[in-house]
Enzyme design. Sequence first.
Site, PDB file in Angstrom:
ATOM      1  N   GLU A   1       8.534   2.123   4.323  1.00 33.33           N
ATOM      2  CA  GLU A   1       7.136   1.933   3.946  1.00 33.33           C
ATOM      3  C   GLU A   1       6.728   2.999   2.924  1.00 33.33           C
ATOM      4  OE1 GLU A   1       4.164   2.931   6.905  1.00 33.33           O
ATOM      5  OE2 GLU A   1       3.084   1.085   6.454  1.00 33.33           O
TER       6      GLU A   1
ATOM      7  N   CYS B   1      -1.926  -1.356   5.969  1.00 32.74           N
ATOM      8  CA  CYS B   1      -0.668  -1.676   6.664  1.00 32.74           C
ATOM      9  C   CYS B   1      -0.272  -3.125   6.432  1.00 32.74           C
ATOM     10  CB  CYS B   1      -0.851  -1.418   8.155  1.00 32.74           C
ATOM     11  SG  CYS B   1      -2.260  -2.301   8.830  1.00 32.74           S
TER      12      CYS B   1
ATOM     13  N   GLU C   1      -0.029   0.336  17.053  1.00 35.41           N
ATOM     14  CA  GLU C   1      -0.126  -0.454  15.813  1.00 35.41           C
ATOM     15  C   GLU C   1       0.459   0.399  14.710  1.00 35.41           C
ATOM     16  OE1 GLU C   1      -1.109  -3.505  15.694  1.00 35.41           O
ATOM     17  OE2 GLU C   1      -1.928  -3.675  17.711  1.00 35.41           O
TER      18      GLU C   1
HETATM   19  P1  NAD Z   1      -0.107   9.116  11.029  1.00 32.13           P
HETATM   20  O1  NAD Z   1       0.811   8.530  12.035  1.00 32.13           O
HETATM   21  O2  NAD Z   1       0.320  10.318  10.298  1.00 32.13           O
HETATM   22  O3  NAD Z   1      -1.493   9.517  11.735  1.00 32.13           O
HETATM   23  C1  NAD Z   1      -2.290   8.573  12.411  1.00 32.13           C
HETATM   24  C2  NAD Z   1      -3.151   9.310  13.423  1.00 32.13           C
HETATM   25  O4  NAD Z   1      -2.303   9.818  14.432  1.00 32.13           O
HETATM   26  C3  NAD Z   1      -3.901  10.507  12.866  1.00 32.13           C
HETATM   27  O5  NAD Z   1      -5.132  10.625  13.527  1.00 32.13           O
HETATM   28  C4  NAD Z   1      -2.985  11.673  13.217  1.00 32.13           C
HETATM   29  O6  NAD Z   1      -3.640  12.890  13.328  1.00 32.13           O
HETATM   30  C5  NAD Z   1      -2.465  11.217  14.575  1.00 32.13           C
HETATM   31  N1  NAD Z   1      -1.161  11.754  14.952  1.00 32.13           N
HETATM   32  C6  NAD Z   1      -0.110  12.058  14.156  1.00 32.13           C
HETATM   33  N2  NAD Z   1       0.915  12.533  14.887  1.00 32.13           N
HETATM   34  C7  NAD Z   1       0.493  12.527  16.185  1.00 32.13           C
HETATM   35  C8  NAD Z   1       1.078  12.923  17.415  1.00 32.13           C
HETATM   36  N3  NAD Z   1       2.297  13.427  17.469  1.00 32.13           N
HETATM   37  N4  NAD Z   1       0.371  12.771  18.540  1.00 32.13           N
HETATM   38  C9  NAD Z   1      -0.874  12.257  18.511  1.00 32.13           C
HETATM   39  N5  NAD Z   1      -1.500  11.887  17.370  1.00 32.13           N
HETATM   40  C10 NAD Z   1      -0.820  12.012  16.229  1.00 32.13           C
HETATM   41  O7  NAD Z   1      -0.512   7.928  10.071  1.00 32.13           O
HETATM   42  P2  NAD Z   1      -1.415   7.994   8.762  1.00 32.13           P
HETATM   43  O8  NAD Z   1      -0.593   8.621   7.697  1.00 32.13           O
HETATM   44  O9  NAD Z   1      -2.749   8.547   9.121  1.00 32.13           O
HETATM   45  O10 NAD Z   1      -1.639   6.435   8.457  1.00 32.13           O
HETATM   46  C11 NAD Z   1      -0.751   5.651   7.736  1.00 32.13           C
HETATM   47  C12 NAD Z   1       0.136   4.854   8.652  1.00 32.13           C
HETATM   48  O11 NAD Z   1      -0.644   4.060   9.534  1.00 32.13           O
HETATM   49  C13 NAD Z   1       1.019   3.874   7.901  1.00 32.13           C
HETATM   50  O12 NAD Z   1       2.309   3.916   8.453  1.00 32.13           O
HETATM   51  C14 NAD Z   1       0.371   2.529   8.180  1.00 32.13           C
HETATM   52  O13 NAD Z   1       1.240   1.419   8.103  1.00 32.13           O
HETATM   53  C15 NAD Z   1      -0.132   2.726   9.565  1.00 32.13           C
HETATM   54  N6  NAD Z   1      -1.194   1.779   9.865  1.00 32.13           N
HETATM   55  C16 NAD Z   1      -0.921   0.750  10.732  1.00 32.13           C
HETATM   56  C17 NAD Z   1      -1.908  -0.191  11.009  1.00 32.13           C
HETATM   57  C18 NAD Z   1      -1.659  -1.338  11.972  1.00 32.13           C
HETATM   58  O14 NAD Z   1      -2.625  -1.961  12.381  1.00 32.13           O
HETATM   59  N7  NAD Z   1      -0.421  -1.623  12.323  1.00 32.13           N
HETATM   60  C19 NAD Z   1      -3.162  -0.067  10.417  1.00 32.13           C
HETATM   61  C20 NAD Z   1      -3.397   0.980   9.542  1.00 32.13           C
HETATM   62  C21 NAD Z   1      -2.405   1.907   9.270  1.00 32.13           C
END
Ligand code: NAD
Length: 491
Positions: free
Chosen positions: A395, A292, A253
Amino acid sequence: MNLDIPYHLENYIGGNLIAPLSGKFIDNINPATAEVYGQIPDSNEKDVEAAVHAAQKAFSSWSVSPVEQRFKILNRIAELIDANLEILALAETNDNGKPLWLSKQVDIPRASANFRFFATGIMHFATESHNMEDKAVNYTLRQPIGIVGCISPWNLPLYLFTWKIAPALAAGNCVLAKPSEVTPVTAFLLSKICKEAGLPDGVLNIIHGTGPGAGEAIVSHPEVKAISFTGSTRAGERIAGIAAPKFKKLSLELGGKNPNIIFADVANSDVSWKKMLFNTIRSSFANQGEICLCGSRILVEETIYEKFKADFLQWIGKGLKVGDPLEEESKQGAIVSKQHFNKIMQCIDIAKEEGGKILCGGNAVKVEGRCTNGYFIQPTVIEGLGPNCQTNQEEIFGPVVTLQSFKTEEEALQLANATQYGLAASIWTNDISKANRVAAKVESGIVWVNCWLLRDLRTPFGGMKNSGVGREGGWEALKFFTEAKNVCIEL
Ligand code: NAD
């Protein structure tokens, strides 16, 4: 149950709260005050290995436990979340910067709703049977996958963490879950709640740490058979790169750049106009624009563009106070971190360089008192940019929206679909045929007509294009967290 928050948070492994085997910690910062107010485990593959052992031990009994037992435990977790709403909401606000009233009204109630929904859902989860007349009967088993990984972001911390964990547990899996390192506290408190609710040791393991550290250790562990991830498209790509060659089940997601399409006929009725404005304010700026599903590209039919602009700006000016998240009248709180604050401010600079006109906002906000060092940004509206510029392509994930005008339904669709993302779209019109036509052609997994963020947990949730792979919600989630096995018996 003691829900005190210690300075050093601990991992939850095998039913115990333990310090990270890595021996390392990361600062936890309150974004409204910029103060370090705790430390969280900077876990690594050793912590993940310990969690996998605990999960393996627990799986043999949890995977065959009666659904009534799973229902009772998950429902008890929901009750305990509700009973501790005040503590959890304050923890969420201190970690994330969102207004306390929002944590109380949305984040925490939704976390308990997630558990309640999947607790009851598993009681009704049935499988198919295909009868071949007098030759054979097929029936499909949907068995737990084994150990699964759930990784969630910082914007709706407990809300999205539980949205993954609840169906995974309900379906009989054991879980390794990692909350965002930016907002870890409510996940830590959930450890204690799960223990109190009688969830057997090792069934849920919560590991804190960074994406590249703890996150990748979960994704790459051979015993973790499925990954449910919510976060950025960038991290989703990285995770898919690790998990896909190992043939793990993946639900991703990811990000969005959602269109909010406003047709001229909405202006014919005062009621629809006000409803549209109210919801467009919400879809633009709720949770500081860090959802999001926020509609960051507002597309307005040319004949009502000036009227919309004037009314929209007036509503923002009157009603959107940015302030201390603990104060009831603050409609917007702090941006989640200094790093994200800098990213949003940089995006605003880029919009100006691209020729965008800032209609309101565009600056940081100085909030007096305890929040004087916090990360606050004014609600920002930009016009004059075309669909292909960076501002309308990438975004921003903050309180920043753009306005574009269109002349025809075809042009509205072209603009709406002119990004790499495809998560959600809103359509505002009183013409149901038009809404139906546009909904069918807009490239997004979720479409709201004359509403926004109206969620029914039974519906499929997810994006197309670079917004993700797979769907969550309702039966989709329970299907994702089970392995389908067809059994054919010749008669
Ligand atoms: P992010 O991708 O930086 O981190 C999300 C999670 O993934 C965190 O727990 C992080 O530690 C982990 N992570 C990061 N890199 C990783 C890797 N290489 N391997 C495993 N885990 C990893 O995102 P964020 O900054 O925390 O959140 C914002 C983003 O989330 C925005 O792009 C937003 O659109 C998206 N989002 C999407 C939805 C949806 O339902 N589509 C919902 C909420 C947020």
